[in-house]
Design a protein around this motif. Sequence first.
Motif, PDB file in Angstrom:
ATOM      1  N   SER A   1       0.829  -1.210   0.000  1.00  0.00           N
ATOM      2  CA  SER A   1       0.000   0.000   0.000  1.00  0.00           C
ATOM      3  C   SER A   1       0.864   1.261   0.000  1.00  0.00           C
ATOM      4  N   ILE A   2       1.955   1.243   0.764  1.00  0.00           N
ATOM      5  CA  ILE A   2       2.880   2.377   0.747  1.00  0.00           C
ATOM      6  C   ILE A   2       3.470   2.562  -0.647  1.00  0.00           C
ATOM      7  N   VAL A   3       3.878   1.460  -1.258  1.00  0.00           N
ATOM      8  CA  VAL A   3       4.468   1.515  -2.599  1.00  0.00           C
ATOM      9  C   VAL A   3       3.469   2.093  -3.606  1.00  0.00           C
ATOM     10  N   LYS A   4       2.204   1.709  -3.487  1.00  0.00           N
ATOM     11  CA  LYS A   4       1.170   2.245  -4.389  1.00  0.00           C
ATOM     12  C   LYS A   4       1.040   3.756  -4.239  1.00  0.00           C
ATOM     13  N   LEU A   5       1.074   4.240  -3.010  1.00  0.00           N
ATOM     14  CA  LEU A   5       0.979   5.681  -2.792  1.00  0.00           C
ATOM     15  C   LEU A   5       2.222   6.405  -3.300  1.00  0.00           C
ATOM     16  N   ILE A   6       3.377   5.830  -3.038  1.00  0.00           N
ATOM     17  CA  ILE A   6       4.619   6.453  -3.520  1.00  0.00           C
ATOM     18  C   ILE A   6       4.585   6.624  -5.038  1.00  0.00           C
ATOM     19  N   ALA A   7       4.040   5.632  -5.720  1.00  0.00           N
ATOM     20  CA  ALA A   7       4.049   5.625  -7.193  1.00  0.00           C
ATOM     21  C   ALA A   7       2.953   6.490  -7.811  1.00  0.00           C
ATOM     22  N   ASN A   8       2.031   7.011  -6.989  1.00  0.00           N
ATOM     23  CA  ASN A   8       0.863   7.685  -7.566  1.00  0.00           C
ATOM     24  C   ASN A   8       0.559   8.978  -6.807  1.00  0.00           C
ATOM     25  N   ASP A   9       1.088  10.086  -7.300  1.00  0.00           N
ATOM     26  CA  ASP A   9       0.872  11.385  -6.651  1.00  0.00           C
ATOM     27  C   ASP A   9      -0.602  11.765  -6.633  1.00  0.00           C
ATOM     28  N   LYS A  10      -1.305  11.446  -7.689  1.00  0.00           N
ATOM     29  CA  LYS A  10      -2.732  11.783  -7.757  1.00  0.00           C
ATOM     30  C   LYS A  10      -3.514  11.033  -6.680  1.00  0.00           C
ATOM     31  N   LEU A  11      -3.179   9.774  -6.449  1.00  0.00           N
ATOM     32  CA  LEU A  11      -3.858   8.998  -5.413  1.00  0.00           C
ATOM     33  C   LEU A  11      -3.598   9.604  -4.035  1.00  0.00           C
ATOM     34  N   GLN A  12      -2.384  10.068  -3.802  1.00  0.00           N
ATOM     35  CA  GLN A  12      -2.073  10.736  -2.542  1.00  0.00           C
ATOM     36  C   GLN A  12      -3.003  11.932  -2.321  1.00  0.00           C
ATOM     37  N   ILE A  13      -3.155  12.752  -3.362  1.00  0.00           N
ATOM     38  CA  ILE A  13      -4.000  13.948  -3.260  1.00  0.00           C
ATOM     39  C   ILE A  13      -5.461  13.557  -3.077  1.00  0.00           C
ATOM     40  N   ASP A  14      -5.931  12.591  -3.848  1.00  0.00           N
ATOM     41  CA  ASP A  14      -7.336  12.170  -3.776  1.00  0.00           C
ATOM     42  C   ASP A  14      -7.679  11.610  -2.398  1.00  0.00           C
ATOM     43  N   PHE A  15      -6.817  10.741  -1.875  1.00  0.00           N
ATOM     44  CA  PHE A  15      -7.043  10.180  -0.537  1.00  0.00           C
ATOM     45  C   PHE A  15      -7.067  11.288   0.517  1.00  0.00           C
ATOM     46  N   GLY A  16      -6.115  12.217   0.425  1.00  0.00           N
ATOM     47  CA  GLY A  16      -6.034  13.292   1.407  1.00  0.00           C
ATOM     48  C   GLY A  16      -7.277  14.167   1.416  1.00  0.00           C
ATOM     49  N   LEU A  17      -7.753  14.522   0.236  1.00  0.00           N
ATOM     50  CA  LEU A  17      -8.947  15.372   0.144  1.00  0.00           C
ATOM     51  C   LEU A  17     -10.198  14.631   0.614  1.00  0.00           C
ATOM     52  N   ALA A  18     -10.286  13.343   0.270  1.00  0.00           N
ATOM     53  CA  ALA A  18     -11.456  12.555   0.684  1.00  0.00           C
ATOM     54  C   ALA A  18     -11.488  12.380   2.201  1.00  0.00           C
ATOM     55  N   LEU A  19     -10.319  12.155   2.804  1.00  0.00           N
ATOM     56  CA  LEU A  19     -10.275  11.997   4.262  1.00  0.00           C
ATOM     57  C   LEU A  19     -10.581  13.317   4.953  1.00  0.00           C
ATOM     58  N   TYR A  20     -10.091  14.399   4.410  1.00  0.00           N
ATOM     59  CA  TYR A  20     -10.402  15.723   4.961  1.00  0.00           C
ATOM     60  C   TYR A  20     -11.911  15.958   4.987  1.00  0.00           C
ATOM     61  N   LYS A  21     -12.576  15.612   3.906  1.00  0.00           N
ATOM     62  CA  LYS A  21     -14.031  15.761   3.821  1.00  0.00           C
ATOM     63  C   LYS A  21     -14.726  14.920   4.899  1.00  0.00           C
ATOM     64  N   THR A  22     -14.244  13.696   5.100  1.00  0.00           N
ATOM     65  CA  THR A  22     -14.813  12.822   6.136  1.00  0.00           C
ATOM     66  C   THR A  22     -14.675  13.438   7.516  1.00  0.00           C
ATOM     67  N   ILE A  23     -13.488  13.972   7.811  1.00  0.00           N
ATOM     68  CA  ILE A  23     -13.231  14.549   9.138  1.00  0.00           C
ATOM     69  C   ILE A  23     -14.088  15.786   9.366  1.00  0.00           C
ATOM     70  N   VAL A  24     -14.137  16.660   8.392  1.00  0.00           N
ATOM     71  CA  VAL A  24     -14.893  17.910   8.537  1.00  0.00           C
ATOM     72  C   VAL A  24     -16.385  17.630   8.739  1.00  0.00           C
ATOM     73  N   GLU A  25     -16.896  16.627   8.049  1.00  0.00           N
ATOM     74  CA  GLU A  25     -18.331  16.343   8.129  1.00  0.00           C
ATOM     75  C   GLU A  25     -18.729  15.564   9.377  1.00  0.00           C
ATOM     76  N   ASN A  26     -17.812  14.777   9.956  1.00  0.00           N
ATOM     77  CA  ASN A  26     -18.214  13.857  11.023  1.00  0.00           C
ATOM     78  C   ASN A  26     -17.438  13.944  12.328  1.00  0.00           C
ATOM     79  N   TYR A  27     -16.269  14.588  12.314  1.00  0.00           N
ATOM     80  CA  TYR A  27     -15.422  14.536  13.501  1.00  0.00           C
ATOM     81  C   TYR A  27     -14.910  15.904  13.919  1.00  0.00           C
ATOM     82  N   ARG A  28     -15.726  16.913  13.734  1.00  0.00           N
ATOM     83  CA  ARG A  28     -15.367  18.240  14.190  1.00  0.00           C
ATOM     84  C   ARG A  28     -16.026  18.541  15.519  1.00  0.00           C
TER      85      ARG A  28
END
Length: 359
Positions: free
Chosen positions: A315-342
């Motif tokens: 899983s780490i290797v997949k993220l290292i190899a894919n900058d777009k996936l890093q950004i997509d995961f980060g933005l999606a998790l941010y949305k989850t936190i803001v909507e449910n854990y503030r």
Amino acid sequence: MRIIQLIDSLEAGGAERMAVSYANALSKKIEFSGLIATRKQGPLVNLIEKEVAYFFLNRKSTLDIASLFRLRSYIKNNNITIVQAHSSSFFLAFLLKLVYPRVQLIWHDHYGNSEFLSKRPTRVLRILIPFFSGVLVVNHNLKDWCKQRLKIANIIFLPNFVGCENKTPSETILKGIAGKRIVCLANLRSQKNHYFLIEVAEKLKISHPDWTFHLVGKDFLDDYSREIKALIVASNLEKKVFLYGSKQDVGNIIDQASICILTSKSEGLPVSLLEYGLHKKPVIVTNVGDVSTVIQKNVNGFLVESDQIEVFYDSIVKLIANDKLQIDFGLALYKTIVENYREESVIKIYINWLQNSCK
């Protein structure tokens, strides 16, 4: 309402951070919000907002009668109506109830070994729980356990939350190469399973030698700590895995990471995961406690079973190899936190529950 948070120390741990977070959040909502550290102060004292009344009890032992009556005087003089006892401070709260019966008690159970609840002692808890008006738990496993084993009627699950970013100066500069850092925020405790992390680091050293791991969390200087440090040396990872101890500028540290991880074998709901999301970081975490209520597998992060070292590494290797996936995961998790854990949404439910529990 006039509420005090009761916590053993203000060292950098999950329960301690939440005690501070509740005190800070309530200071904007109720007449009086305070926090009492009973045994030890620590770095988190610097995160307490100026609107919060802070008191250090300096309790020396379990049956420190002088400190008990100092606590009673403080509670009485400030007309405190509710004491929210975090984790093991429930015993002191019980003693307070004996000498000052009019105060209402709430127990906030942060028990971290939620994967091993069958081994948790219950004898003392069963005796003391009737003195509490309600129990607040941080994950669903704990809620089920408390209902079944302790026969608690008034119990509520509320997730940990993240509030506004603190103003802690940015002081920590991580080693390694910018853009190739992996951060793990976890105290050096066995449940955090740094052995797992080191095995992953050994694999990554071979395939991606420029990438480094950065471990931030309290070092208790115990056998576990010594074993982890010895293993780092024995595995020739001194230039790949770095230990920083406890730090206050958590946000600054996360911002220096490209990937954030947790390798725990047991958790409640880790505050560090919420902080990763708040900083829009891609994460790889083990599937323990209530982590799966935050992470949707392959949507806002990678969720890996706690014994699957090879899958975690892949899983780490997949993220290292894919900058777009890093950004997509980060933005999606941010949305989850803001909507449910503030802070705002959790505190609203909390206050409504207290109004019904402590009449």
